[in-house]
Design a protein around this motif. Sequence first.
Motif, mmCIF file in Angstrom:
data_model
loop_
_atom_site.group_PDB
_atom_site.id
_atom_site.type_symbol
_atom_site.label_atom_id
_atom_site.label_comp_id
_atom_site.label_asym_id
_atom_site.label_seq_id
_atom_site.Cartn_x
_atom_site.Cartn_y
_atom_site.Cartn_z
ATOM 1 N N GLN A 194 12.032 -1.645 -3.734
ATOM 2 C CA GLN A 194 11.614 -1.501 -2.272
ATOM 3 C C GLN A 194 11.123 -2.384 -1.547
ATOM 4 O O GLN A 194 11.311 -2.272 0.085
ATOM 5 C CB GLN A 194 10.774 -0.298 -2.273
ATOM 6 C CG GLN A 194 11.306 1.111 -2.961
ATOM 7 C CD GLN A 194 10.274 1.988 -2.820
ATOM 8 O OE1 GLN A 194 9.560 2.271 -2.157
ATOM 9 N NE2 GLN A 194 10.333 3.407 -3.974
ATOM 10 N N LEU A 195 10.401 -3.449 -1.919
ATOM 11 C CA LEU A 195 9.825 -4.364 -1.106
ATOM 12 C C LEU A 195 10.523 -5.791 -0.959
ATOM 13 O O LEU A 195 11.238 -6.079 -1.897
ATOM 14 C CB LEU A 195 8.641 -5.072 -1.712
ATOM 15 C CG LEU A 195 7.654 -6.042 -1.163
ATOM 16 C CD1 LEU A 195 7.215 -5.355 0.213
ATOM 17 C CD2 LEU A 195 6.549 -6.446 -1.997
ATOM 18 N N LYS A 196 10.961 -6.253 0.265
ATOM 19 C CA LYS A 196 11.766 -7.167 0.752
ATOM 20 C C LYS A 196 10.847 -8.412 1.101
ATOM 21 O O LYS A 196 10.079 -8.075 2.026
ATOM 22 C CB LYS A 196 12.760 -7.041 1.811
ATOM 23 C CG LYS A 196 13.528 -5.758 1.681
ATOM 24 C CD LYS A 196 14.562 -6.029 0.249
ATOM 25 C CE LYS A 196 15.432 -4.970 -0.040
ATOM 26 N NZ LYS A 196 16.208 -5.033 -1.219
ATOM 27 N N ILE A 197 10.806 -9.470 0.453
ATOM 28 C CA ILE A 197 9.939 -10.689 0.878
ATOM 29 C C ILE A 197 10.450 -11.710 1.348
ATOM 30 O O ILE A 197 11.679 -12.175 1.039
ATOM 31 C CB ILE A 197 8.887 -11.096 -0.592
ATOM 32 C CG1 ILE A 197 8.620 -9.992 -1.288
ATOM 33 C CG2 ILE A 197 8.089 -11.940 -0.181
ATOM 34 C CD1 ILE A 197 7.747 -10.328 -2.526
ATOM 35 N N LYS A 198 10.088 -12.193 2.340
ATOM 36 C CA LYS A 198 10.512 -13.421 3.245
ATOM 37 C C LYS A 198 10.437 -14.765 2.256
ATOM 38 O O LYS A 198 9.703 -14.664 1.095
ATOM 39 C CB LYS A 198 9.677 -13.607 4.329
ATOM 40 C CG LYS A 198 9.662 -12.403 5.391
ATOM 41 C CD LYS A 198 8.921 -13.047 6.644
ATOM 42 C CE LYS A 198 8.768 -11.802 7.777
ATOM 43 N NZ LYS A 198 8.072 -12.389 8.955
ATOM 44 N N SER A 199 11.242 -15.533 2.362
ATOM 45 C CA SER A 199 11.375 -16.799 1.731
ATOM 46 C C SER A 199 10.096 -17.533 1.905
ATOM 47 O O SER A 199 9.540 -17.665 3.292
ATOM 48 C CB SER A 199 12.545 -17.722 2.526
ATOM 49 O OG SER A 199 12.492 -18.918 1.880
ATOM 50 N N ALA B 190 5.234 0.104 -11.838
ATOM 51 C CA ALA B 190 4.939 -0.624 -10.408
ATOM 52 C C ALA B 190 6.032 -1.653 -10.008
ATOM 53 O O ALA B 190 6.340 -1.653 -9.005
ATOM 54 C CB ALA B 190 3.222 -0.879 -10.352
ATOM 55 N N GLN B 191 6.083 -2.505 -11.186
ATOM 56 C CA GLN B 191 6.824 -3.791 -10.922
ATOM 57 C C GLN B 191 8.480 -3.370 -10.552
ATOM 58 O O GLN B 191 9.013 -4.004 -9.501
ATOM 59 C CB GLN B 191 6.931 -4.708 -11.953
ATOM 60 C CG GLN B 191 5.502 -5.340 -12.092
ATOM 61 C CD GLN B 191 5.704 -6.290 -13.532
ATOM 62 O OE1 GLN B 191 6.425 -5.995 -14.309
ATOM 63 N NE2 GLN B 191 4.847 -7.237 -13.337
ATOM 64 N N ARG B 192 8.846 -2.358 -11.231
ATOM 65 C CA ARG B 192 10.258 -1.950 -11.102
ATOM 66 C C ARG B 192 10.371 -1.370 -9.153
ATOM 67 O O ARG B 192 11.272 -1.372 -8.780
ATOM 68 C CB ARG B 192 10.708 -0.745 -11.821
ATOM 69 C CG ARG B 192 12.005 -0.261 -11.859
ATOM 70 C CD ARG B 192 12.371 0.940 -12.825
ATOM 71 N NE ARG B 192 11.420 2.093 -12.534
ATOM 72 C CZ ARG B 192 11.747 2.792 -11.429
ATOM 73 N NH1 ARG B 192 12.847 2.742 -10.810
ATOM 74 N NH2 ARG B 192 11.195 3.948 -11.224
ATOM 75 N N GLU C 283 0.749 -1.157 0.060
ATOM 76 C CA GLU C 283 0.139 -0.168 -0.076
ATOM 77 C C GLU C 283 0.760 1.155 -0.211
ATOM 78 O O GLU C 283 0.589 2.279 -0.741
ATOM 79 C CB GLU C 283 -0.817 -0.015 1.272
ATOM 80 C CG GLU C 283 -2.003 -0.705 1.197
ATOM 81 C CD GLU C 283 -2.945 -0.610 2.202
ATOM 82 O OE1 GLU C 283 -2.640 0.016 3.087
ATOM 83 O OE2 GLU C 283 -4.127 -1.151 2.084
ATOM 84 N N LYS C 284 1.781 1.214 0.897
ATOM 85 C CA LYS C 284 2.878 2.377 1.059
ATOM 86 C C LYS C 284 3.547 2.609 -0.142
ATOM 87 O O LYS C 284 3.939 3.742 -0.952
ATOM 88 C CB LYS C 284 3.729 2.380 2.292
ATOM 89 C CG LYS C 284 2.768 2.177 3.526
ATOM 90 C CD LYS C 284 3.833 2.161 4.733
ATOM 91 C CE LYS C 284 3.064 1.911 5.901
ATOM 92 N NZ LYS C 284 3.934 1.800 7.262
ATOM 93 N N ILE C 285 4.189 1.670 -0.764
ATOM 94 C CA ILE C 285 5.020 1.651 -1.975
ATOM 95 C C ILE C 285 4.263 2.271 -2.867
ATOM 96 O O ILE C 285 4.539 3.224 -3.869
ATOM 97 C CB ILE C 285 5.619 0.297 -2.102
ATOM 98 C CG1 ILE C 285 6.556 -0.044 -1.105
ATOM 99 C CG2 ILE C 285 6.417 0.434 -3.534
ATOM 100 C CD1 ILE C 285 7.322 -1.414 -1.286
ATOM 101 N N LEU C 286 3.234 1.415 -3.479
ATOM 102 C CA LEU C 286 2.422 1.750 -4.589
ATOM 103 C C LEU C 286 1.631 3.262 -4.728
ATOM 104 O O LEU C 286 1.452 3.726 -5.653
ATOM 105 C CB LEU C 286 1.033 0.649 -4.824
ATOM 106 C CG LEU C 286 1.669 -0.649 -5.304
ATOM 107 C CD1 LEU C 286 0.553 -1.528 -5.319
ATOM 108 C CD2 LEU C 286 2.445 -0.704 -6.557
ATOM 109 N N MET C 287 1.510 3.759 -3.425
ATOM 110 C CA MET C 287 0.918 4.942 -3.444
ATOM 111 C C MET C 287 1.653 6.193 -3.870
ATOM 112 O O MET C 287 1.537 7.253 -4.478
ATOM 113 C CB MET C 287 0.446 5.442 -2.123
ATOM 114 C CG MET C 287 -0.862 4.840 -1.717
ATOM 115 S SD MET C 287 -2.271 5.259 -2.655
ATOM 116 C CE MET C 287 -2.421 6.987 -2.900
#
Length: 370
Positions: free
Chosen positions: A176-181, A169-171, A30-34
């Motif tokens: 900026q987004l770090k996803i867990k394994s 948006a994908q870029r 939410e925060k990133i895409l805004m």
Amino acid sequence: MLATGIKTPVGIKIAGPKLKDIEEIGKSLEKILMTVPGTSSVYSERVAGGRYLKVDIQRKKAARYGLNIADVQQVVASAIGGMNVTQTVEGQERYPVNLRYPQDYRDSPEKLSRLPIVTPDGMRISLADVANVLIEDGPPGIKSENARINGWVFVDIEGADIGTYVQEAQRVVSEQLKIKSGYSIAWAGQYEYMLRAKEKLTFVVPLTLAIIVILLYLNFRNVAEVFIIMGTLPLAMVGSIWLMYLQGFNFSVAVGVGFIALAGVAVEIGVIMLVYLNQAIYSMYQTLLKENKPVTKADIQSAIIEGAGMRVRPVMMTAAAIIVGLLPILYGTGVGSEVMSRIAAPMVGGMASAVMLTLVVLPAVFILRK
């Protein structure tokens, strides 16, 4: 929405083993895409935000009073949830009669804890004597896809086409987004449908053009004349692009379908013109042959102008009929008008430039070849 389950133009499906972590990833998105240009609104489902009343039955305590799990559950189900005990008959209508405790007896965990239970020995105890009544957090609903728990993020966009927006948006998300394994995200919504349609168009469009080339060759038996029509065809698209720009339309699957239809009609009009130009040239050759005169540039130009002039009325009638017939669709409103107007726009704008192509450009190219 029917194809992908996502209500918005762009959606993100987050998959993983734990709902709590899925919700946290959704909040981060939410925060990133805004911050991405073109984002109108973003909403991430609160997949772990439900509140539930839990009756945790204590087996050992229940056993001391001669009760088993089913006995306690029966009291909870009937007193709190209600139970149909009979039905009332009113003519041909049937209405169930549901019996449960009044609202005042069950509107808080404390009051529920005091619900009476009668043991097999006739002893009266409260629900709190055999169970813990509490409120705990839980998922309001659990979605799953490909055997994995899902949480969805809904994205509305404004002032940008879906393809360009998702690429940007994908870029930004990848940076900026770090996803867990064990967790993954997938882009869905109309974008997912657009990708599937794009895959089909990658072979439908070349196949369409190939069929047009084959049919033209079977008609003219001349490669040069086939290339005259195919080479001038892009000029018919000029009007389409201008009208789409003026209407504020972005490229979509519907627009692609409109361009395919325009290509067929433009080629059809070009074929009519080229046939008459060939007939005019042939008649001119026959006349000069009988008179035993040489062929000059002026003769060729005169014959081509005469042949093109004979096709002005049919070409104008064809273009006018198509434009007038599609204008109500282009400017219509109502359900489905968004799709239909984008199919009609390339046809309406393209027919205007196709007239110029057929009446001006095609005869000029034909003169150059001759």
